[in-house]
Design a protein around this motif. Structure first.
Motif, PDB file in Angstrom:
ATOM      1  N   MET A   1       0.842  -1.214   0.000  1.00  0.00           N
ATOM      2  CA  MET A   1       0.000   0.000   0.000  1.00  0.00           C
ATOM      3  C   MET A   1       0.876   1.262   0.000  1.00  0.00           C
ATOM      4  N   ALA A   2       0.449   2.256  -0.813  1.00  0.00           N
ATOM      5  CA  ALA A   2       1.252   3.497  -0.890  1.00  0.00           C
ATOM      6  C   ALA A   2       1.160   4.251   0.434  1.00  0.00           C
ATOM      7  N   ALA A   3       2.215   4.985   0.743  1.00  0.00           N
ATOM      8  CA  ALA A   3       2.227   5.736   2.010  1.00  0.00           C
ATOM      9  C   ALA A   3       1.093   6.763   2.042  1.00  0.00           C
ATOM     10  N   ILE A   4       0.529   6.972   3.230  1.00  0.00           N
ATOM     11  CA  ILE A   4      -0.542   7.957   3.397  1.00  0.00           C
ATOM     12  C   ILE A   4       0.117   9.338   3.402  1.00  0.00           C
ATOM     13  N   SER A   5      -0.445  10.277   2.631  1.00  0.00           N
ATOM     14  CA  SER A   5       0.210  11.596   2.541  1.00  0.00           C
ATOM     15  C   SER A   5      -0.042  12.415   3.818  1.00  0.00           C
ATOM     16  N   PHE A   6       0.845  13.365   4.059  1.00  0.00           N
ATOM     17  CA  PHE A   6       0.730  14.160   5.288  1.00  0.00           C
ATOM     18  C   PHE A   6      -0.399  15.190   5.226  1.00  0.00           C
ATOM     19  N   ASP A   7      -0.763  15.635   4.013  1.00  0.00           N
ATOM     20  CA  ASP A   7      -1.710  16.764   3.874  1.00  0.00           C
ATOM     21  C   ASP A   7      -2.950  16.695   4.768  1.00  0.00           C
ATOM     22  N   PRO A   8      -3.706  15.593   4.740  1.00  0.00           N
ATOM     23  CA  PRO A   8      -4.903  15.582   5.595  1.00  0.00           C
ATOM     24  C   PRO A   8      -4.590  15.685   7.090  1.00  0.00           C
ATOM     25  N   PHE A   9      -3.415  15.266   7.496  1.00  0.00           N
ATOM     26  CA  PHE A   9      -3.040  15.321   8.926  1.00  0.00           C
ATOM     27  C   PHE A   9      -2.779  16.751   9.376  1.00  0.00           C
ATOM     28  N   ASN A  10      -2.312  17.555   8.415  1.00  0.00           N
ATOM     29  CA  ASN A  10      -2.040  18.958   8.701  1.00  0.00           C
ATOM     30  C   ASN A  10      -3.316  19.687   9.133  1.00  0.00           C
ATOM     31  N   ALA A  11      -4.450  19.191   8.640  1.00  0.00           N
ATOM     32  CA  ALA A  11      -5.728  19.849   8.930  1.00  0.00           C
ATOM     33  C   ALA A  11      -6.361  19.338  10.230  1.00  0.00           C
ATOM     34  N   LEU A  12      -5.756  18.328  10.862  1.00  0.00           N
ATOM     35  CA  LEU A  12      -6.356  17.779  12.096  1.00  0.00           C
ATOM     36  C   LEU A  12      -6.238  18.772  13.251  1.00  0.00           C
ATOM     37  N   SER A  13      -7.266  18.830  14.084  1.00  0.00           N
ATOM     38  CA  SER A  13      -7.139  19.632  15.309  1.00  0.00           C
ATOM     39  C   SER A  13      -6.223  18.862  16.255  1.00  0.00           C
ATOM     40  N   ASP A  14      -5.715  19.532  17.301  1.00  0.00           N
ATOM     41  CA  ASP A  14      -4.829  18.835  18.230  1.00  0.00           C
ATOM     42  C   ASP A  14      -5.543  17.644  18.875  1.00  0.00           C
ATOM     43  N   ASP A  15      -6.826  17.850  19.239  1.00  0.00           N
ATOM     44  CA  ASP A  15      -7.566  16.752  19.881  1.00  0.00           C
ATOM     45  C   ASP A  15      -7.717  15.562  18.945  1.00  0.00           C
ATOM     46  N   GLN A  16      -8.027  15.861  17.676  1.00  0.00           N
ATOM     47  CA  GLN A  16      -8.179  14.754  16.708  1.00  0.00           C
ATOM     48  C   GLN A  16      -6.856  14.015  16.549  1.00  0.00           C
ATOM     49  N   ALA A  17      -5.776  14.798  16.470  1.00  0.00           N
ATOM     50  CA  ALA A  17      -4.455  14.162  16.303  1.00  0.00           C
ATOM     51  C   ALA A  17      -4.142  13.272  17.510  1.00  0.00           C
ATOM     52  N   GLN A  18      -4.507  13.746  18.714  1.00  0.00           N
ATOM     53  CA  GLN A  18      -4.243  12.941  19.927  1.00  0.00           C
ATOM     54  C   GLN A  18      -4.955  11.597  19.841  1.00  0.00           C
ATOM     55  N   GLU A  19      -6.234  11.630  19.429  1.00  0.00           N
ATOM     56  CA  GLU A  19      -7.011  10.370  19.347  1.00  0.00           C
ATOM     57  C   GLU A  19      -6.388   9.412  18.342  1.00  0.00           C
ATOM     58  N   ARG A  20      -5.916   9.976  17.225  1.00  0.00           N
ATOM     59  CA  ARG A  20      -5.350   9.113  16.175  1.00  0.00           C
ATOM     60  C   ARG A  20      -4.010   8.513  16.628  1.00  0.00           C
ATOM     61  N   ILE A  21      -3.259   9.268  17.419  1.00  0.00           N
ATOM     62  CA  ILE A  21      -1.985   8.738  17.953  1.00  0.00           C
ATOM     63  C   ILE A  21      -2.279   7.546  18.861  1.00  0.00           C
ATOM     64  N   VAL A  22      -3.235   7.732  19.761  1.00  0.00           N
ATOM     65  CA  VAL A  22      -3.564   6.665  20.722  1.00  0.00           C
ATOM     66  C   VAL A  22      -4.016   5.414  19.971  1.00  0.00           C
ATOM     67  N   ALA A  23      -4.870   5.609  18.951  1.00  0.00           N
ATOM     68  CA  ALA A  23      -5.390   4.451  18.199  1.00  0.00           C
ATOM     69  C   ALA A  23      -4.266   3.756  17.428  1.00  0.00           C
ATOM     70  N   ALA A  24      -3.412   4.532  16.770  1.00  0.00           N
ATOM     71  CA  ALA A  24      -2.333   3.915  15.970  1.00  0.00           C
ATOM     72  C   ALA A  24      -1.323   3.206  16.877  1.00  0.00           C
ATOM     73  N   LYS A  25      -1.067   3.814  18.029  1.00  0.00           N
ATOM     74  CA  LYS A  25      -0.118   3.189  18.977  1.00  0.00           C
ATOM     75  C   LYS A  25      -0.671   1.847  19.465  1.00  0.00           C
ATOM     76  N   ALA A  26      -1.989   1.835  19.749  1.00  0.00           N
ATOM     77  CA  ALA A  26      -2.616   0.595  20.235  1.00  0.00           C
ATOM     78  C   ALA A  26      -2.513  -0.485  19.155  1.00  0.00           C
ATOM     79  N   LYS A  27      -2.704  -0.084  17.916  1.00  0.00           N
ATOM     80  CA  LYS A  27      -2.624  -1.043  16.810  1.00  0.00           C
ATOM     81  C   LYS A  27      -1.198  -1.601  16.663  1.00  0.00           C
ATOM     82  N   LEU A  28      -0.213  -0.740  16.845  1.00  0.00           N
ATOM     83  CA  LEU A  28       1.184  -1.168  16.690  1.00  0.00           C
ATOM     84  C   LEU A  28       1.666  -2.002  17.876  1.00  0.00           C
ATOM     85  N   GLY A  29       1.131  -1.719  19.060  1.00  0.00           N
ATOM     86  CA  GLY A  29       1.531  -2.452  20.271  1.00  0.00           C
ATOM     87  C   GLY A  29       3.032  -2.394  20.489  1.00  0.00           C
TER      88      GLY A  29
END
Ligand code: 13P
Ligand code: SF4
Length: 363
Positions: A1-29
């Motif tokens: 799968m091609a890498a996900i581009s940064f552009d949409p992440f730039n538009a995330l609010s800090d709270d949204q970014a926090q939630e996505r970090i927690v979810a991705a970290k949990a997935k990576l373990g």
């Protein structure tokens, strides 16, 4: 799968970014470990698996079992993690623009020119140990590995100078003049036996006699954050709090270090203030994110922690690692895409590792 581009992440609010970090970290373990330097901003630091100063983080980078080492720090730290980790591990810097302005003050070309110019006065490979502060590019660590030299950090610089003087009579110390001077002073080396090498001048701006006399040749580099701290700020604090305690990082100027009660690495600063008696007043000369976090932590014990400078001074490059970049890089890793990999070329990594391992053994 091609890498996900940064552009949409730039538009995330800090709270949204926090939630996505927690979810991705949990997935990576346990496949990913997040190492955070103490200067990291609070909204990233809260996700750290391990925090520390440069020495602690470099030791831990060599011990972690994780597949991905996500380094929330600056470029040279992620390089050290790459060099000291196993070949199958991957070191990642969430924003490639997170460099260190002091590290950029010395380059391989300039250090090699210095070595050639020194050779017109003495035989550097016989008389001079090159010592690089860990805040430097991997090719400078490789230079030290190749020329009988070594790496140091803010917590072991004096020990490393002792190691160096057992082998050769002089030291070329780069890039931080302040750490080199303070460590030399602590060893009892007179000021007039420490000369400044200005890399933009022929022969560093030194005469033959000055080079012959010098025991430490200090590269003309400095940290733009720590140069903001001034002795007058300590005088004003002491006038207000006669029993107050002052602690500074050795990247501060000599005058600031000399007026301080304690001088130490970021880890030492944290440990010393936390171990201080309840109700004590502290003035701290290091980066603002660390100082603000520390102030909050010790407040319940009635301790006050004051930042040394009158203006805000953060490590603006480390600050670039924000929740948006961290979320972007973790989601890519969770999706199987390695982004922002820091990979030191093997021929450099081998020699840089020699200099780093000498340090780890000597300290
Ligand atoms: P420490 O090794 O004390 O964490 O210092 C690193 C640094 O870059 C200080 O500016
Ligand atoms: Fe480099 Fe200074 Fe930032 Fe430390 S605080 S990483 S020396 S620019």
């Amino acid at each position: 799968m091609a890498a996900i581009s940064f552009d949409p992440f730039n538009a995330l609010s800090d709270d949204q970014a926090q939630e996505r970090i927690v979810a991705a970290k949990a997935k990576l373990g346990s496949r990913a470990v997040l190492l955070c330097h103490h200067y990291q901003r609070a909204d990233v630091y809260r996700h750290a698996d391990i925090t520390g100063d440069s020495l602690k983080l470099s030791r831990l980078a060599s011990q972690t079992a994780a597949e991905y080492i996500v380094f929330c720090g600056v470029h040279f730290m992620a390089e050290v993690a790459d060099i000291l980790s196993r070949p199958e591990q991957v070191s990642i810097l969430p924003d490639m623009a997170a460099g260190c302005s002091m590290a950029d003050m010395a380059s391989r070309a300039k250090v090699e020119r210095c070595w050639r110019e020194l050779a017109t006065v003495l035989d550097p490979d016989e008389k001079v140990t090159p010592v690089t502060y860990i805040n430097s590019a991997a090719d400078l660590k490789a230079f030290c590995g190749e020329h009988g030299g070594i790496v140091c950090t803010s917590s072991n610089a004096t020990q490393i100078l002792e190691w160096s003087f057992k082998r050769r009579e002089k030291v070329l110390f780069f890039p931080d003049q302040h750490l080199g001077r303070w460590s030399g002073y602590r060893m009892g080396i007179p000021m007039d036996e420490m000369a400044i090498w200005n890399p933009d001048l022929e022969m560093g701006g030194l005469t033959r006699a000055q080079i012959e006399k010098a025991r430490i040749i200090l590269w003309h580099g400095y940290c733009s954050v720590h140069q903001m701290f001034q002795p007058g700020q300590i005088d004003r604090f002491r006038a207000k709090h006669p029993d107050g305690i002052v602690i500074s990082h050795p990247e501060c100027s000599f005058e600031v270090c000399r007026k301080s009660d304690y001088v130490g690495s970021t880890e030492t600063i944290l440990k010393t203030v936390k171990a201080g008696a309840p109700g004590t007043h502290w003035l701290v000369g290091t980066e603002l994110n660390l100082v603000e976090r520390l102030a909050q932590e010790v407040k319940p014990e009635g301790k006050t922690v004051q930042f040394m400078a009158d203006t805000i001074c953060m490590c603006s490059t480390m600050q670039r690692i924000d929740p948006q970049h961290l979320a972007w890089c973790l989601e890519n890793l969770a999706a199987g895409n390695v982004v922002n990999r820091i990979s030191v070329p093997p021929h450099e990594a081998v020699l840089a590792k020699v200099a780093l391992e000498r340090m780890l053994e000597a300290s």
